[in-house]
Design an enzyme around this catalytic site. Structure first.
Site, mmCIF file in Angstrom:
data_model
loop_
_atom_site.group_PDB
_atom_site.id
_atom_site.type_symbol
_atom_site.label_atom_id
_atom_site.label_comp_id
_atom_site.label_asym_id
_atom_site.label_seq_id
_atom_site.Cartn_x
_atom_site.Cartn_y
_atom_site.Cartn_z
ATOM 1 N N LYS A 1 0.897 -1.045 -0.091
ATOM 2 C CA LYS A 1 -0.074 0.025 0.226
ATOM 3 C C LYS A 1 0.961 1.284 -0.013
ATOM 4 O O LYS A 1 0.686 2.315 -0.844
ATOM 5 C CB LYS A 1 -0.793 -0.045 1.318
ATOM 6 N N GLN B 1 -4.388 -1.728 9.550
ATOM 7 C CA GLN B 1 -4.469 -2.951 8.856
ATOM 8 C C GLN B 1 -5.040 -3.969 9.722
ATOM 9 O O GLN B 1 -4.799 -4.352 11.140
ATOM 10 C CB GLN B 1 -3.035 -3.274 8.739
ATOM 11 N N ASP C 1 -11.181 2.349 3.883
ATOM 12 C CA ASP C 1 -11.392 1.051 3.551
ATOM 13 C C ASP C 1 -12.748 0.834 3.656
ATOM 14 O O ASP C 1 -13.220 -0.335 3.209
ATOM 15 C CB ASP C 1 -10.841 0.270 4.969
HETATM 16 C C1 BQF Z 1 -1.923 -10.567 -5.759
HETATM 17 C C2 BQF Z 1 -6.016 -9.156 2.777
HETATM 18 C C3 BQF Z 1 -6.785 -11.226 4.067
HETATM 19 C C4 BQF Z 1 -6.830 -10.453 5.110
HETATM 20 C C5 BQF Z 1 -6.278 -9.190 5.320
HETATM 21 C C6 BQF Z 1 -1.676 -8.481 -4.514
HETATM 22 C C7 BQF Z 1 -2.361 -8.163 -2.162
HETATM 23 C C8 BQF Z 1 -2.891 -9.708 -2.257
HETATM 24 C C9 BQF Z 1 -2.484 -10.513 -3.297
HETATM 25 C C10 BQF Z 1 -2.957 -7.227 -1.012
HETATM 26 C C11 BQF Z 1 -5.563 -8.409 1.801
HETATM 27 C C12 BQF Z 1 -5.515 -9.121 0.345
HETATM 28 C C13 BQF Z 1 -5.255 -7.213 1.682
HETATM 29 C C14 BQF Z 1 -2.057 -9.637 -4.452
HETATM 30 C C15 BQF Z 1 -4.204 -6.366 0.622
HETATM 31 C C16 BQF Z 1 -5.253 -8.429 -0.814
HETATM 32 O O1 BQF Z 1 -0.808 -10.200 -6.343
HETATM 33 O O2 BQF Z 1 -2.513 -11.549 -5.936
HETATM 34 C C17 BQF Z 1 -2.026 -7.548 -3.446
HETATM 35 O O3 BQF Z 1 -1.954 -6.591 -0.635
HETATM 36 N N1 BQF Z 1 -3.955 -7.512 -0.477
HETATM 37 C C18 BQF Z 1 -4.942 -6.640 3.223
HETATM 38 O O4 BQF Z 1 -4.591 -5.668 3.229
HETATM 39 O O5 BQF Z 1 -5.498 -7.500 4.277
HETATM 40 C C19 BQF Z 1 -6.091 -8.588 4.096
HETATM 41 C C20 BQF Z 1 -6.605 -10.491 2.833
#
Ligand code: BQF
Length: 291
Positions: free
Chosen positions: A52, A96, A119
């Site tokens: 991010k 987060q 968010d």
């Molecule tokens: C990719 C998330 C579960 C719980 C909390 C790129 C992300 C993921 C995959 C990413 C996620 C999932 C995020 C890929 C943010 C998605 O290339 O496939 C980016 O950074 N995500 C989060 O902030 O909290 C989570 C999943």
């Protein structure tokens, strides 16, 4: 079979956002500023927050990362949130998730000023979303809508089966796709761990959103020919052949499902990168909406 390329699409969106930031700067307006609070050192959470912050740099946003130790008290965290709520330079911020077990997540979400809640998790934004009012949409569902729209996947009158009822993906997805909107006007079924005869439902689905968090759960025998598949799963599963020691697995068994699909998102590189792009989009909006 057409791959819904989230990596490419998110990169297009980031170029569009970067252009908007340039325009804001030319007009002498404020540079968008996103802040993120990370509590603890969970590996996946650190990866997400880092992505991010990097994405902010790429589009020309300012960013602030606040890293707090695992043992941070709920009171201390609520205090940090209040500082961000009152900091005029911060347009939007995120905490987060998931948080350590000693912290009440709901209390934290409700402490964020809804006008900075990029968010889209605050009850004000969730309620506004359900009522078709302007709001910050949660980034993952927003990213899925954007993918469907940009690839011109027809949704009107289609039967969408959402598997999973989480507050962050399944529930909002089911609401959004049933609404009168782009990538909406669908007939939506929401399935979950207590659903009976899931396969009967998925076999009828024109579009399946798999967001239950069980790696490779959805298999080829569960879908009809010509289905559109949105895979929201991203579980780390052990893989000795990788230098990280793990690989990312979706909720969909790609090998058996993809041959029957009209459109399908890959993992990685599908929904995940879209989540990051839409967080930026919300931050840009928060900045532009500010007086
Ligand atoms: C990719 C998330 C579960 C719980 C909390 C790129 C992300 C993921 C995959 C990413 C996620 C999932 C995020 C890929 C943010 C998605 O290339 O496939 C980016 O950074 N995500 C989060 O902030 O909290 C989570 C999943």
């Amino acid at each position: 079979m057409i791959i819904l390329d989230g990596k490419k699409t998110s990169s297009d969106i980031k170029v569009e956002i970067a252009e908007s930031v340039k325009q804001l700067k030319i007009q002498g307006k404020k540079t968008p500023h996103l802040a993120a609070i990370l509590v603890g050192t969970d590996g996946a959470s650190m990866t997400y927050v880092t992505s991010k912050v990097k994405a902010c740099e790429l589009v020309g946003f300012n960013s602030t990362l606040i890293e707090l130790p695992e043992e941070t008290s709920e009171e201390k965290l609520l205090n940090e949130i209040e500082k961000l709520n009152n900091n005029n330079d911060i347009d939007g911020f995120i905490v987060q998730l998931p948080l350590p077990k000693h912290i009440d997540e709901q209390k934290v979400v409700e402490a964020v000023n809804p006008t900075k809640d990029v968010d889209g998790f605050h009850p004000t934004n969730v309620g506004r979303m359900a009522l078709d009012l302007p709001c910050f949409l949660p980034a993952t569902p927003y990213g899925i809508l954007e993918l469907l729209e940009r690839y011109q996947v027809e949704t009107q009158g289609k039967h969408v089966v959402v598997i999973g009822r989480s507050h962050i993906v399944g529930r909002p997805m089911s609401i959004l796709m049933s609404q009168k909107r782009k990538a909406g006007d669908a007939t939506v079924t929401i399935a979950h761990s207590r659903t009976k005869n899931l396969k009967e439902l998925t076999l009828q689905a024109d579009i399946i959103v798999a967001a239950l968090g069980i790696p490779e759960f959805l298999t080829g025998d569960m879908v009809k020919q010509g289905v559109t598949i949105i895979d929201v799963g991203i579980t780390r599963v052990g893989d000795a052949t990788k230098k990280s020691g793990y690989r990312l697995a979706g909720d969909v068994h790609f090998e058996s499902v993809s041959p029957k699909s009209a459109f399908i998102t890959p993992v990685p590189g599908g929904v995940g990168p879209m989540t990051i792009a839409m967080l930026l989009k919300n931050t840009l909006l928060a900045c532009e909406l500010k007086v």
